[in-house]
Design an enzyme around this catalytic site. Structure first.
Site, PDB file in Angstrom:
ATOM      1  N   GLY A  10       9.385  -3.825  -8.380  1.00  0.00           N
ATOM      2  CA  GLY A  10      10.197  -2.677  -8.766  1.00  0.00           C
ATOM      3  C   GLY A  10      11.679  -2.952  -8.570  1.00  0.00           C
ATOM      4  O   GLY A  10      12.085  -3.580  -7.575  1.00  0.00           O
TER       5      GLY A  10
ATOM      6  N   SER B  11       9.214   6.194  -3.336  1.00  0.00           N
ATOM      7  CA  SER B  11       9.117   5.190  -2.281  1.00  0.00           C
ATOM      8  C   SER B  11       7.980   5.568  -1.348  1.00  0.00           C
ATOM      9  O   SER B  11       7.739   6.759  -1.113  1.00  0.00           O
ATOM     10  CB  SER B  11      10.432   5.172  -1.485  1.00  0.00           C
ATOM     11  OG  SER B  11      10.239   4.545  -0.237  1.00  0.00           O
ATOM     12  N   SER B  12       7.322   4.561  -0.803  1.00  0.00           N
ATOM     13  CA  SER B  12       6.243   4.833   0.158  1.00  0.00           C
ATOM     14  C   SER B  12       6.795   5.539   1.388  1.00  0.00           C
ATOM     15  O   SER B  12       6.076   6.227   2.100  1.00  0.00           O
ATOM     16  CB  SER B  12       5.586   3.523   0.589  1.00  0.00           C
ATOM     17  OG  SER B  12       5.124   2.837  -0.546  1.00  0.00           O
TER      18      SER B  12
ATOM     19  N   GLY C 215       0.827  -1.212   0.000  1.00  0.00           N
ATOM     20  CA  GLY C 215       0.000   0.000   0.000  1.00  0.00           C
ATOM     21  C   GLY C 215       0.854   1.253   0.000  1.00  0.00           C
ATOM     22  O   GLY C 215       2.039   1.213  -0.374  1.00  0.00           O
TER      23      GLY C 215
ATOM     24  N   LEU D 275       0.507   3.688  -2.028  1.00  0.00           N
ATOM     25  CA  LEU D 275       0.881   3.597  -3.436  1.00  0.00           C
ATOM     26  C   LEU D 275       1.325   4.944  -4.009  1.00  0.00           C
ATOM     27  O   LEU D 275       0.864   6.000  -3.583  1.00  0.00           O
ATOM     28  CB  LEU D 275      -0.304   3.064  -4.251  1.00  0.00           C
ATOM     29  CG  LEU D 275      -0.855   1.713  -3.791  1.00  0.00           C
ATOM     30  CD1 LEU D 275      -2.007   1.275  -4.686  1.00  0.00           C
ATOM     31  CD2 LEU D 275       0.222   0.641  -3.761  1.00  0.00           C
TER      32      LEU D 275
ATOM     33  N   HIS E  46       4.297   2.319  -8.165  1.00  0.00           N
ATOM     34  CA  HIS E  46       3.377   1.173  -8.159  1.00  0.00           C
ATOM     35  C   HIS E  46       2.488   1.191  -9.405  1.00  0.00           C
ATOM     36  O   HIS E  46       2.211   0.157 -10.007  1.00  0.00           O
ATOM     37  CB  HIS E  46       2.476   1.214  -6.921  1.00  0.00           C
ATOM     38  CG  HIS E  46       3.204   1.030  -5.629  1.00  0.00           C
ATOM     39  ND1 HIS E  46       3.376   2.046  -4.715  1.00  0.00           N
ATOM     40  CD2 HIS E  46       3.817  -0.060  -5.097  1.00  0.00           C
ATOM     41  CE1 HIS E  46       4.043   1.586  -3.669  1.00  0.00           C
ATOM     42  NE2 HIS E  46       4.327   0.323  -3.877  1.00  0.00           N
TER      43      HIS E  46
ATOM     44  N   LYS F  63      13.737  -0.900  -7.673  1.00  0.00           N
ATOM     45  CA  LYS F  63      14.264  -0.130  -6.530  1.00  0.00           C
ATOM     46  C   LYS F  63      14.672  -1.078  -5.395  1.00  0.00           C
ATOM     47  O   LYS F  63      15.667  -0.874  -4.738  1.00  0.00           O
ATOM     48  CB  LYS F  63      13.262   0.900  -6.024  1.00  0.00           C
ATOM     49  CG  LYS F  63      13.937   1.846  -5.036  1.00  0.00           C
ATOM     50  CD  LYS F  63      13.055   2.940  -4.566  1.00  0.00           C
ATOM     51  CE  LYS F  63      12.142   2.482  -3.480  1.00  0.00           C
ATOM     52  NZ  LYS F  63      12.847   2.087  -2.230  1.00  0.00           N
ATOM     53  N   ASP F  64      13.866  -2.137  -5.208  1.00  0.00           N
ATOM     54  CA  ASP F  64      14.213  -3.151  -4.200  1.00  0.00           C
ATOM     55  C   ASP F  64      14.984  -4.264  -4.902  1.00  0.00           C
ATOM     56  O   ASP F  64      14.507  -5.401  -5.023  1.00  0.00           O
ATOM     57  CB  ASP F  64      12.945  -3.668  -3.528  1.00  0.00           C
ATOM     58  CG  ASP F  64      12.273  -2.583  -2.720  1.00  0.00           C
ATOM     59  OD1 ASP F  64      12.821  -2.179  -1.691  1.00  0.00           O
ATOM     60  OD2 ASP F  64      11.211  -2.095  -3.150  1.00  0.00           O
TER      61      ASP F  64
END
Ligand code: PAF
Length: 279
Positions: A147, A185-186, A31, A33, A37, A149-150
């Site tokens: 993603g 990023s969240s 979540g 988002l 996302h 990113k991770d």
């Protein structure tokens, strides 16, 4: 867009899709988002007939209970975003649905589990792979989108998929950045205006390394990138490395074919990660 909270409801909605031999994509999220996302949903829609997005803040992957507690949960906002994204089904289970009883999960993810994020967040990837396995079992997707990113997370999930020989294709999607370079990023929501400014040094250091990759050697690149970050007040560097994209071991030879620069730092109270593929 349907929203379901139980595995039973999820399976009964997916039954006819599977019978019709339609391709199902899963976009697992926690979540909070953002456009990153949405780019995953977008790519999923291009490659599958039916897109499921899961929203579940997974307790077993948090090493710090305070981090779990303060993880943003703007549910209505998330659902609005998913409605406009064209997502077909949202799976939003409560914790009891995914963990009806305590489970000891430990699988062999190889030595890369203990490097980088694994060193700073012990057990993190056991928790990540545990929930992703449960989500894959519940949805049985043909494709799953994550993603870049991770970066290390995708590597660990691929290991888990190989470990269980799961018939799902893992797709890695490019990092989406703000105009000034900050990776979306969240967790960015927690950055103060000052932190937000300081955080830019992470992407700046990565771009510096990318732009000087041909002209400088690896120790020089590392020295400059680390110095840039360490000289930024308010930013505490955990690591900046140039590594083999498959093993995450440091590389010294620029001739290798799969090289990535990875960084993690605490900016104010928020820990951020970012990376850039160099070859
Ligand atoms: O990247 C995330 O949001 C989470 O780690 C994931 C893959 C949804 C598992 O909880």
């Amino acid at each position: 867009m349907e929203v379901v909270n139980t595995i039973t409801a999820l399976r009964s909605l997916l039954g006819p899709i599977k019978l019709a031999k339609q391709k199902i994509a899963l976009v697992p999220t926690m979540g909070a988002l953002h456009k990153g996302h949405l780019s995953l949903i977008d790519l999923a829609k291009q490659q599958a007939d039916f897109v499921v997005c899961s929203i579940f803040v997974n307790p077993t992957q948090f090493t710090d209970p305070k981090d779990l507690e303060k993880y943003p949960r703007p549910l209505e906002h998330d659902l609005d975003m998913l409605r406009t994204s064209g997502c077909d089904l949202v799976f939003m289970p409560p914790v009891k649905e995914m963990y009806p009883k305590p489970e000891n999960w430990h699988i062999d993810l190889g030595p890369a589990e203990f490097l980088l994020e694994g060193e700073f967040r012990k057990g993190h990837y056991q928790g990540v792979t545990q929930i992703v396995k449960k989500l894959f079992d519940a949805v049985t997707p043909d494709l799953a989108f994550f993603g870049q990113k991770d970066f290390q997370q995708v590597l660990m999930i691929q290991k888990m998929v190989n470990y269980f020989s799961m018939p799902v294709r893992i797709i890695t999607c490019p990092i989406i950045r703000e105009e000034d370079g900050l990776a979306m990023s969240s967790r960015n929501i927690h950055l103060s205006a000052e932190d937000r400014q300081d955080a830019l040094v992470l992407s700046k250091a990565l771009y510096y390394v990318r732009d000087h990759f041909a002209s400088l050697n690896i120790p020089e690149l590392l020295q400059e990138a680390r110095a840039m970050i360490q000289s930024t007040p308010g930013v505490e560097l955990d690591y900046f490395t140039i590594a083999d994209g498959a093993t995450l071991m440091p590389v010294l030879d620029k001739g290798e074919s799969n090289i990535v620069a990875l960084v993690a730092a605490r900016v104010g109270q928020t820990r951020l990660i970012d990376n850039m593929i160099l070859s």
